[in-house]
Motif scaffolding. Structure first.
Motif, PDB file in Angstrom:
ATOM      1  N   ALA A 206      -4.614  10.099   1.729  1.00  0.00           N
ATOM      2  CA  ALA A 206      -4.325  10.101   3.175  1.00  0.00           C
ATOM      3  C   ALA A 206      -4.921   8.876   3.861  1.00  0.00           C
ATOM      4  CB  ALA A 206      -4.841  11.381   3.821  1.00  0.00           C
ATOM      5  N   SER A 207      -6.077   8.440   3.410  1.00  0.00           N
ATOM      6  CA  SER A 207      -6.688   7.258   4.032  1.00  0.00           C
ATOM      7  C   SER A 207      -5.868   6.002   3.745  1.00  0.00           C
ATOM      8  CB  SER A 207      -8.128   7.080   3.556  1.00  0.00           C
ATOM      9  OG  SER A 207      -8.172   6.893   2.155  1.00  0.00           O
ATOM     10  N   ASP A 208      -5.215   5.944   2.596  1.00  0.00           N
ATOM     11  CA  ASP A 208      -4.352   4.805   2.286  1.00  0.00           C
ATOM     12  C   ASP A 208      -3.088   4.836   3.139  1.00  0.00           C
ATOM     13  OD1 ASP A 208      -5.792   3.372   0.164  1.00  0.00           O
ATOM     14  OD2 ASP A 208      -5.529   5.239  -0.950  1.00  0.00           O
ATOM     15  N   ILE A 209      -2.576   6.036   3.397  1.00  0.00           N
ATOM     16  CA  ILE A 209      -1.427   6.167   4.301  1.00  0.00           C
ATOM     17  C   ILE A 209      -1.825   5.666   5.691  1.00  0.00           C
ATOM     18  CG2 ILE A 209       0.114   7.813   5.455  1.00  0.00           C
ATOM     19  CD1 ILE A 209      -0.081   9.505   2.826  1.00  0.00           C
ATOM     20  N   ALA A 210      -3.004   6.071   6.143  1.00  0.00           N
ATOM     21  CA  ALA A 210      -3.489   5.614   7.447  1.00  0.00           C
ATOM     22  C   ALA A 210      -3.676   4.102   7.455  1.00  0.00           C
ATOM     23  CB  ALA A 210      -4.799   6.322   7.796  1.00  0.00           C
ATOM     24  N   ALA A 211      -4.214   3.561   6.387  1.00  0.00           N
ATOM     25  CA  ALA A 211      -4.413   2.106   6.317  1.00  0.00           C
ATOM     26  C   ALA A 211      -3.078   1.378   6.399  1.00  0.00           C
ATOM     27  CB  ALA A 211      -5.152   1.739   5.027  1.00  0.00           C
TER      28      ALA A 211
ATOM     29  N   VAL B 120       0.845  -1.199   0.000  1.00  0.00           N
ATOM     30  CA  VAL B 120       0.000   0.000   0.000  1.00  0.00           C
ATOM     31  C   VAL B 120       0.878   1.246   0.000  1.00  0.00           C
ATOM     32  CG1 VAL B 120      -1.734   1.318   1.298  1.00  0.00           C
ATOM     33  CG2 VAL B 120      -1.959  -1.173   1.077  1.00  0.00           C
ATOM     34  N   THR B 121       1.959   1.224   0.764  1.00  0.00           N
ATOM     35  CA  THR B 121       2.892   2.347   0.797  1.00  0.00           C
ATOM     36  C   THR B 121       3.481   2.599  -0.587  1.00  0.00           C
ATOM     37  OG1 THR B 121       3.406   1.879   3.112  1.00  0.00           O
ATOM     38  CG2 THR B 121       4.990   3.233   1.905  1.00  0.00           C
ATOM     39  N   ALA B 122       3.895   1.545  -1.266  1.00  0.00           N
ATOM     40  CA  ALA B 122       4.447   1.690  -2.617  1.00  0.00           C
ATOM     41  C   ALA B 122       3.406   2.245  -3.585  1.00  0.00           C
ATOM     42  CB  ALA B 122       4.970   0.346  -3.117  1.00  0.00           C
ATOM     43  N   MET B 123       2.170   1.783  -3.443  1.00  0.00           N
ATOM     44  CA  MET B 123       1.096   2.289  -4.312  1.00  0.00           C
ATOM     45  C   MET B 123       0.900   3.782  -4.102  1.00  0.00           C
ATOM     46  SD  MET B 123      -2.399   3.302  -4.179  1.00  0.00           S
ATOM     47  CE  MET B 123      -2.990   2.604  -2.658  1.00  0.00           C
ATOM     48  N   VAL B 124       0.841   4.215  -2.846  1.00  0.00           N
ATOM     49  CA  VAL B 124       0.655   5.637  -2.557  1.00  0.00           C
ATOM     50  C   VAL B 124       1.842   6.442  -3.092  1.00  0.00           C
ATOM     51  CG1 VAL B 124       0.456   7.362  -0.712  1.00  0.00           C
ATOM     52  CG2 VAL B 124      -0.829   5.227  -0.569  1.00  0.00           C
ATOM     53  N   ALA B 125       3.042   5.904  -2.930  1.00  0.00           N
ATOM     54  CA  ALA B 125       4.227   6.601  -3.436  1.00  0.00           C
ATOM     55  C   ALA B 125       4.166   6.771  -4.949  1.00  0.00           C
ATOM     56  CB  ALA B 125       5.496   5.846  -3.039  1.00  0.00           C
TER      57      ALA B 125
ATOM     58  N   GLY C 137       2.947  13.422  -0.354  1.00  0.00           N
ATOM     59  CA  GLY C 137       2.142  12.604  -1.252  1.00  0.00           C
ATOM     60  C   GLY C 137       0.833  13.273  -1.631  1.00  0.00           C
ATOM     61  N   ASP C 138       0.067  12.602  -2.440  1.00  0.00           N
ATOM     62  CA  ASP C 138      -1.244  13.085  -2.863  1.00  0.00           C
ATOM     63  C   ASP C 138      -2.186  13.078  -1.653  1.00  0.00           C
ATOM     64  OD1 ASP C 138      -3.847  13.377  -3.899  1.00  0.00           O
ATOM     65  OD2 ASP C 138      -3.319  12.325  -5.754  1.00  0.00           O
ATOM     66  N   PRO C 139      -2.705  14.231  -1.254  1.00  0.00           N
ATOM     67  CA  PRO C 139      -3.553  14.278  -0.055  1.00  0.00           C
ATOM     68  C   PRO C 139      -4.836  13.447  -0.183  1.00  0.00           C
ATOM     69  CG  PRO C 139      -3.429  16.447  -1.119  1.00  0.00           C
ATOM     70  CD  PRO C 139      -2.487  15.548  -1.841  1.00  0.00           C
TER      71      PRO C 139
END
Length: 182
Positions: A128-133, A38-43, A123-125
């Motif tokens: 943010a929910s994906d960062i939290a996840a 998930v971190t890689a996806m958000v990045a 990152g893309d705001p």
């Protein structure tokens, strides 16, 4: 193309089987790997540049390390169960190996904290929910792995203090990761 959920389903079938391995430690490691994915996806949605690339690479490294830790934990757990069942003289060695493997799973999540911190700032705001996840998945995985390690330590009165110290440090990492998920 195969549905990616089919692979997850096969893993869950293996985990659900009433056999010693894989167990909770391996499941925790796969959860760390999921948090890293998930971190890689958000990045991937962050602005182009070396920091984004480093964040993706770091997440990919955590994922690979966590999957290796899952395999190691599963093997160590199987050896521990065998040592208990067979009342072998090498029970302390098996406890040490299994506890070390569980703590390695817990420790594998720590490198996600700075990556998620960078993503929260750059990152893309909308993600943010994906960062939290990712943060909460990682924190939960650390807690699961430390629960396994703590169970081993509870049945091993002569456990080295260094294992208890690693357990405490990993639990502090879980608190920090949870803080990133707010």
């Amino acid at each position: 193309m195969n549905d990616p959920i089919d692979g997850v389903s096969a893993w869950l079938d293996a985990l659900a089987a009433p056999v010693p391995s894989p167990g909770g430690g391996a499941a925790a490691a796969v959860t760390v790997a999921t948090a890293a994915a998930v971190t890689a996806m958000v990045a991937g949605y962050a602005p182009d540049g070396p920091d984004r690339d480093a964040t993706r690479a770091g997440a990919d490294e955590v994922r690979a390390h966590a999957l290796a830790a899952a395999r190691r934990d599963a093997a160590a757990s199987a050896r521990l169960v065998a040592a208990y069942r067979e009342r072998r003289a090498d029970l302390a060695a098996a406890l040490h190996e299994a506890t070390d493997a569980s703590l390695a799973v817990a420790e594998s999540a720590a490198p996600l904290a700075p990556l998620l911190t960078w993503l929260a700032a750059h990152g893309d705001p909308r993600l943010a929910s994906d960062i939290a996840a990712a943060a909460h998945l990682a924190a939960g995985a650390v807690r699961a792995a430390t629960a396994t390690a703590a169970g081993n330590l509870a049945s091993w009165p002569d456990a080295p203090a260094s294992l208890h110290d690693r357990l405490d440090a990993a639990l502090a990492d879980a608190v920090a990761l949870d803080g990133l998920g707010r």
